[in-house]
Design a protein around this motif. Structure first.
Motif, PDB file in Angstrom:
ATOM      1  N   ALA A 173      18.537 -21.952  12.676  1.00  0.00           N
ATOM      2  CA  ALA A 173      17.816 -22.878  11.797  1.00  0.00           C
ATOM      3  C   ALA A 173      18.493 -22.893  10.435  1.00  0.00           C
ATOM      4  O   ALA A 173      19.075 -21.884  10.004  1.00  0.00           O
ATOM      5  N   PRO A 174      18.434 -24.020   9.722  1.00  0.00           N
ATOM      6  CA  PRO A 174      19.021 -24.078   8.376  1.00  0.00           C
ATOM      7  C   PRO A 174      18.436 -22.981   7.484  1.00  0.00           C
ATOM      8  O   PRO A 174      17.227 -22.767   7.445  1.00  0.00           O
ATOM      9  N   GLY A 175      19.330 -22.278   6.801  1.00  0.00           N
ATOM     10  CA  GLY A 175      18.887 -21.244   5.874  1.00  0.00           C
ATOM     11  C   GLY A 175      18.696 -19.872   6.490  1.00  0.00           C
ATOM     12  O   GLY A 175      18.509 -18.895   5.761  1.00  0.00           O
ATOM     13  N   TYR A 176      18.727 -19.766   7.834  1.00  0.00           N
ATOM     14  CA  TYR A 176      18.523 -18.442   8.431  1.00  0.00           C
ATOM     15  C   TYR A 176      19.705 -17.529   8.135  1.00  0.00           C
ATOM     16  O   TYR A 176      19.513 -16.336   7.853  1.00  0.00           O
ATOM     17  N   LEU A 177      20.911 -18.065   8.202  1.00  0.00           N
ATOM     18  CA  LEU A 177      22.109 -17.282   7.931  1.00  0.00           C
ATOM     19  C   LEU A 177      22.684 -17.684   6.577  1.00  0.00           C
ATOM     20  O   LEU A 177      22.610 -18.854   6.190  1.00  0.00           O
ATOM     21  N   ALA A 180      28.185 -18.565   4.151  1.00  0.00           N
ATOM     22  CA  ALA A 180      29.509 -18.107   4.578  1.00  0.00           C
ATOM     23  C   ALA A 180      29.491 -17.668   6.032  1.00  0.00           C
ATOM     24  O   ALA A 180      30.427 -17.917   6.792  1.00  0.00           O
ATOM     25  N   VAL A 181      28.409 -17.001   6.448  1.00  0.00           N
ATOM     26  CA  VAL A 181      28.289 -16.554   7.844  1.00  0.00           C
ATOM     27  C   VAL A 181      28.129 -17.753   8.766  1.00  0.00           C
ATOM     28  O   VAL A 181      28.760 -17.834   9.825  1.00  0.00           O
ATOM     29  N   ALA A 182      27.294 -18.716   8.375  1.00  0.00           N
ATOM     30  CA  ALA A 182      27.058 -19.887   9.215  1.00  0.00           C
ATOM     31  C   ALA A 182      28.308 -20.731   9.381  1.00  0.00           C
ATOM     32  O   ALA A 182      28.548 -21.316  10.435  1.00  0.00           O
ATOM     33  N   ARG A 183      29.154 -20.799   8.326  1.00  0.00           N
ATOM     34  CA  ARG A 183      30.348 -21.650   8.391  1.00  0.00           C
ATOM     35  C   ARG A 183      31.447 -21.045   9.235  1.00  0.00           C
ATOM     36  O   ARG A 183      32.233 -21.770   9.846  1.00  0.00           O
ATOM     37  N   ALA A 184      31.547 -19.735   9.276  1.00  0.00           N
ATOM     38  CA  ALA A 184      32.628 -19.086  10.028  1.00  0.00           C
ATOM     39  C   ALA A 184      32.067 -17.842  10.715  1.00  0.00           C
ATOM     40  O   ALA A 184      32.455 -16.714  10.412  1.00  0.00           O
ATOM     41  N   ALA A 185      31.135 -18.074  11.617  1.00  0.00           N
ATOM     42  CA  ALA A 185      30.434 -16.962  12.270  1.00  0.00           C
ATOM     43  C   ALA A 185      31.389 -16.121  13.104  1.00  0.00           C
ATOM     44  O   ALA A 185      32.184 -16.648  13.891  1.00  0.00           O
ATOM     45  N   LYS A 186      31.299 -14.816  12.888  1.00  0.00           N
ATOM     46  CA  LYS A 186      32.048 -13.854  13.686  1.00  0.00           C
ATOM     47  C   LYS A 186      31.045 -12.851  14.251  1.00  0.00           C
ATOM     48  O   LYS A 186      30.035 -12.541  13.605  1.00  0.00           O
ATOM     49  N   PRO A 187      31.294 -12.322  15.436  1.00  0.00           N
ATOM     50  CA  PRO A 187      30.335 -11.370  16.012  1.00  0.00           C
ATOM     51  C   PRO A 187      29.966 -10.235  15.064  1.00  0.00           C
ATOM     52  O   PRO A 187      28.793  -9.889  14.927  1.00  0.00           O
ATOM     53  N   SER A 256      24.698 -25.931  14.492  1.00  0.00           N
ATOM     54  CA  SER A 256      25.654 -25.208  15.313  1.00  0.00           C
ATOM     55  C   SER A 256      26.413 -24.221  14.439  1.00  0.00           C
ATOM     56  O   SER A 256      26.860 -24.566  13.333  1.00  0.00           O
ATOM     57  N   ILE A 257      26.544 -22.989  14.890  1.00  0.00           N
ATOM     58  CA  ILE A 257      27.350 -21.991  14.173  1.00  0.00           C
ATOM     59  C   ILE A 257      28.573 -21.629  15.006  1.00  0.00           C
ATOM     60  O   ILE A 257      29.160 -20.558  14.844  1.00  0.00           O
TER      61      ILE A 257
END
Length: 300
Positions: A173-177, A180-187, A256-257
């Motif tokens: 959901a918007p704002g959950y992450l 920076a994390v949402a734009r380039a999510a890494k495990p 989408s992340i």
């Protein structure tokens, strides 16, 4: 105690249902003395009095009521066995067990199954819903005749029909992450955020880790709709089938992340059955029905 027969049980059951020996005899197309003798014989064999004959109408004794409750289940099984044998003699299965997996598009699949089984009134459909490894386990354990899910295509015991490609997308959901994390999510950057995952209904197969982030807190749910709602409410992130979230992605309620580090996946939705067992005619027709109508199962 001597052995009693099904005929004796049927006569006793008929007397209670009809309210007397004469009516029971008529319903069974037997003589009054034959029914009377069968019930008396049953009482002698059991060593208990089943009927109170002191009044105008016979009534069950307390022992008779208790015995009749148990006898009814046996008589129902007998009737079911007769029906099953008749359908086998006709060459058609009396029942089929179909398992729908967690990422199968339900409206389309239920509509397809509904139309098919409407043409097979003598075959009862038992519909089950399982998740993750549950569908394949039910198939291999002999508890399902057909599953609609993913399978291990290298297993020689299974044959399958490809039905659709189902893209899975990691979303939040918007704002959950944080941005920076949402734009380039890494495990590794997601380990501090709750991951919403499906509960595996397999009972003894080794657990499969689909998209699991090691070390992340988890929220476990029974189905994709609950998973979607948890994510929409900003209580976690997770992978969802694209067909389930098209509207939410379009209007911005979900983001989408997906990234090169977290690309999502595309799963094969298949119809699968055992290849090492004989198939009845209704299942064979259902197989051809699915084979001829792949376009009815649409996934974006």
């Amino acid at each position: 105690m001597s052995e009693f027969t099904l005929h004796d049980l049927q006569c006793f059951d008929a007397v209670l249902r009809a309210g007397g020996f004469q009516a029971a005899a008529e319903s069974l197309h037997r003589s009054h003395p034959a029914v009377f003798a069968a019930v008396a014989k049953l009482e002698r064999q059991l060593g208990i009095t089943l009927l109170d004959r002191s009044g105008y109408r016979v009534r069950p004794t307390p022992a008779g009521k208790s015995f009749h409750r148990r006898a009814q289940s046996l008589l129902r099984e007998l009737e079911g066995l007769r029906t099953h044998a008749a359908q086998l003699a006709m060459g058609e299965e009396s029942e089929l067990h179909v398992v729908i997996g967690d990422f199968c598009p339900r409206p389309e699949m239920l509509g397809l199954l509904g139309r098919f089984f409407a043409q097979c009134p003598a075959t009862r459909l038992h519909l089950h819903f399982e998740a993750v490894g549950g569908p394949q386990e039910r198939l291999l354990d002999g508890e399902a005749d057909l599953i609609l899910h993913r399978v291990d295509k290298s297993d020689p015991r299974i044959e399958w029909l490809d039905l659709a490609k189902v893209p899975f997308i990691p979303v939040a959901a918007p704002g959950y992450l944080p941005g920076a994390v949402a734009r380039a999510a890494k495990p590794r950057s997601l380990r501090d955020y709750t991951q919403c995952v499906m509960r595996d209904t397999a009972r003894h197969m080794p657990a499969r880790d689909y998209f699991m982030i090691e070390g992340a807190p988890q929220c476990t749910v029974p189905d994709q709709l609950m998973k979607k709602e948890i994510i929409l409410q900003g209580m976690g992130w997770g992978h969802l089938p694209r067909f389930l979230i098209e509207d939410e992605l379009r209007d911005g309620r979900l983001l989408s992340i997906a990234s090169r580090h977290l690309p999502g996946s595309v799963e094969d939705l298949v119809a699968a059955r055992r290849s090492d067992r004989p198939q009845g005619p209704v299942l064979a027709r259902l197989w051809r029905h699915l084979q001829d109508k792949p376009g009815e199962i649409q996934t974006p």
